[in-house]
Each structure stands twice: as structure tokens, then as C-alpha cells.
Write a protein that holds these residues in place. Structure first.
Motif, short mmCIF file in Angstrom:
data_model
loop_
_atom_site.label_atom_id
_atom_site.label_comp_id
_atom_site.label_asym_id
_atom_site.label_seq_id
_atom_site.Cartn_x
_atom_site.Cartn_y
_atom_site.Cartn_z
N PRO A 91 61.70 18.88 -13.23
CA PRO A 91 62.30 19.63 -12.13
C PRO A 91 61.98 21.11 -12.23
N TYR A 92 62.07 21.78 -11.11
CA TYR A 92 61.76 23.22 -11.11
C TYR A 92 62.51 23.92 -9.98
N MET A 93 62.67 25.23 -10.13
CA MET A 93 63.21 26.08 -9.08
C MET A 93 62.42 27.38 -9.10
N THR A 107 78.27 20.03 -4.64
CA THR A 107 77.73 20.64 -3.42
C THR A 107 76.22 20.50 -3.37
N VAL A 108 75.56 20.75 -4.49
CA VAL A 108 74.10 20.64 -4.55
C VAL A 108 73.67 19.20 -4.27
N ASN A 109 74.37 18.24 -4.86
CA ASN A 109 74.03 16.83 -4.66
C ASN A 109 74.19 16.40 -3.20
N GLN A 110 75.18 16.98 -2.53
CA GLN A 110 75.36 16.67 -1.10
C GLN A 110 74.14 17.11 -0.29
N GLN A 111 73.63 18.30 -0.62
CA GLN A 111 72.46 18.81 0.09
C GLN A 111 71.21 17.99 -0.23
N ILE A 112 71.08 17.59 -1.49
CA ILE A 112 69.93 16.77 -1.89
C ILE A 112 69.99 15.40 -1.22
N LYS A 113 71.18 14.83 -1.15
CA LYS A 113 71.35 13.53 -0.48
C LYS A 113 70.97 13.65 1.00
N ASP A 144 62.15 20.90 5.94
CA ASP A 144 61.33 21.93 5.27
C ASP A 144 62.21 22.98 4.61
N ASP A 145 63.27 23.37 5.30
CA ASP A 145 64.19 24.37 4.75
C ASP A 145 64.91 23.83 3.51
N LEU A 146 65.38 22.59 3.58
CA LEU A 146 66.06 21.98 2.43
C LEU A 146 65.10 21.80 1.26
N GLY A 151 63.89 21.09 -3.08
CA GLY A 151 62.80 20.15 -3.33
C GLY A 151 62.45 19.96 -4.79
N GLY A 152 62.49 21.06 -5.53
CA GLY A 152 62.10 20.99 -6.94
C GLY A 152 63.13 20.32 -7.84
N ILE A 153 64.37 20.20 -7.35
CA ILE A 153 65.42 19.60 -8.19
C ILE A 153 65.98 18.32 -7.59
N LYS A 154 65.32 17.77 -6.57
CA LYS A 154 65.89 16.58 -5.93
C LYS A 154 65.79 15.34 -6.82
#
Length: 241
Positions: A91-93, A107-113, A144-146, A151-154
Motif C-alpha cells: 500500500p502507499y499514500m 471512516t476510511v473504510n467507508q470511503q474505500i468500500k 477518480d477523486d476517491l 487508491g493506494g490503500i484500498k
């Protein structure tokens, strides 16, 4: 087999060039070799020592199935950091550290889902069937925004085994979050940064592209070695079953 570190390669890549003497952190004194004109010169012997501690640690983590999160948002080095992480499936950021990436997992997991669901529906054609071309375009823009943010940590599976950081000052928030969670920090530490915030200090120039590339190559080799060992262990376990 341990990754071989060549001090000559470090020198030729400019890893030893520190910041101006007027912009230095006193805690970096043990890692400084000398002064040249108005800049500090990093002691490459210390860099080798740092790598010889950090690289086996990365190898061990990868062999144990732990992920290493690569972080680097500095404009001129973020591409090679991203490429390194992708090459070894880590993974990367690299765009911008999002507050709560490690400490606000729900919260992060919700966005990744949300990102994964939209991507799945886009690929399957579900969105195209249900919405107009303009609406589908807006969904693509949202994807694209998400992806630019997450993207690097999904594919990050829970808490990483370590965080590898190239710019300690620029990505201080990543270090703070890792410290709160007890996640070890491996970092390239230039002469203007505080090494006491890092568990595995690699003294080096965090601005020189060639130098950063070399240090990342060492990290990539170390992780790849661990991943190879992990596959061997998994194969052996499967045969035993």
C-alpha cells in the motif's frame, strides 16, 4: 540472502548531501560527518548501519505476511515511491496524507468500500444501464477523486506492519498517527529532521531523486525477499496439510 548495501553507490547517488548548516536539527549530530561550505555532509557509514538494521526488519515483516505502507507526498519523489510500492504489492499514500488514515479506520473504510462498489458497478456496466451518460461521467469523476485519495490503500488489510517514510518533516502527520498506534516507522531522515521520532533511521538526502531511488530500491529488494520467503512458507504449509 540479505540485501547488499554499497557505500560507493550511496555516495554516487548523492545520499550524503544534507541541508544548509543553518537548517539542521541538533539530534542529527551523530549522523553528520562534516561540513562542506555552508552545508552538512551525512556520514554514509551511519547510513549503511541504518540500512543494515532497517532492511532485515522489512524482510521479516514481509515474510510474516505484514504490509508496509509507503508514504511520500513530496512532488518530485512521490512517483518513484508509488512505483516502488506497486512493484512489490504494498500500500502507499503519495498525493496527500489524509488525517485519520490510520487512526480513523471506520471512516476510511467507508470511503474505500464506496470506491470499490462504484468501480465494480462501472466495470459491470450497471451504472451505464441505470443512468444517463452525464450521470455516468459524474460517477467516473467521483471514482477518480476517491482513487486519488484512497487508491493506494484500498487493499490495506488492517494495521500495517510498518510505515516507510521518505520525508519526515513533510509527512509528520503520518508519523504521529503511526506512533499513536505503535506502528514502527522506517524513514529516510535528512539533517533538518528529528531522528528521535523514527524507529529505524536511515540518514540520507530526502531531496535527491537518484538517492531516494537507490534507498527505495534497497527497500524494494528487502520486501521482495521477504515476500519470496512468505510464498515458500505458504507452499510448505499447504503440502503438509
Amino acid at each position: 540472502m540479505a540485501v547488499a548495501v554499497d557505500i560507493k553507490d550511496l555516495f554516487e547517488s548523492g545520499v550524503h548531501f544534507g541541508h544548509k548548516t543553518s537548517h539542521w536539527h541538533p539530534k542529527m549530530a551523530p549522523y553528520i560527518h562534516s561540513k562542506r561550505q555552508d552545508s552538512h555532509i551525512i556520514d554514509l557509514v551511519k547510513t549503511v548501519e541504518g540500512l543494515e538494521l532497517a532492511l532485515p526488519f522489512l524482510t521479516k515483516l514481509a515474510a510474516n505476511g505484514k504490509q508496509i505502507l509507503f508514504v511520500g507526498t513530496k512532488k518530485h519523489t512521490k512517483d518513484i515511491i508509488r512505483e516502488t510500492a506497486i512493484a512489490i504489492g504494498q500500500p502507499y499514500m503519495t498525493e496527500r496524507w489524509l488525517g485519520g488514515t490510520l487512526t480513523n479506520v471506520s471512516t476510511v473504510n467507508q470511503q474505500i468500500k464506496k470506491l470499490k462498489d462504484l468501480e465494480k458497478r462501472m466495470v459491470s456496466g450497471d451504472l451505464e444501464k441505470r443512468y444517463s451518460k452525464l450521470e455516468v461521467q459524474r460517477f467516473q469523476e467521483e471514482i477518480d477523486d476517491l482513487n486519488s485519495k484512497y487508491g493506494g490503500i484500498k487493499d490495506l488489510k488492517g494495521k500495517p506492519g510498518a510505515v516507510f517514510i521518505v520525508d519526515v518533516i513533510g509527512d509528520m502527520n503520518a508519523i504521529k498517527e503511526a506512533t499513536v498506534l505503535g506502528i514502527p516507522v522506517v524513514a529516510v531522515v535528512d539533517t533538518n529532521a528529528d531522528p528521535s521520532l523514527v524507529n529505524y533511521v536511515i540518514p540520507g538526502n530526502d531531496d535527491a531523486i537518484k538517492g531516494v531511488q537507490l534507498l527505495l530500491d534497497y527497500a524494494r529488494q528487502a520486501v521482495a525477499e521477504g515476500l519470496g520467503a512468505n510464498k515458500t512458507i505458504e507452499t510448505t504449509d499447504t503440502k503438509e496439510k
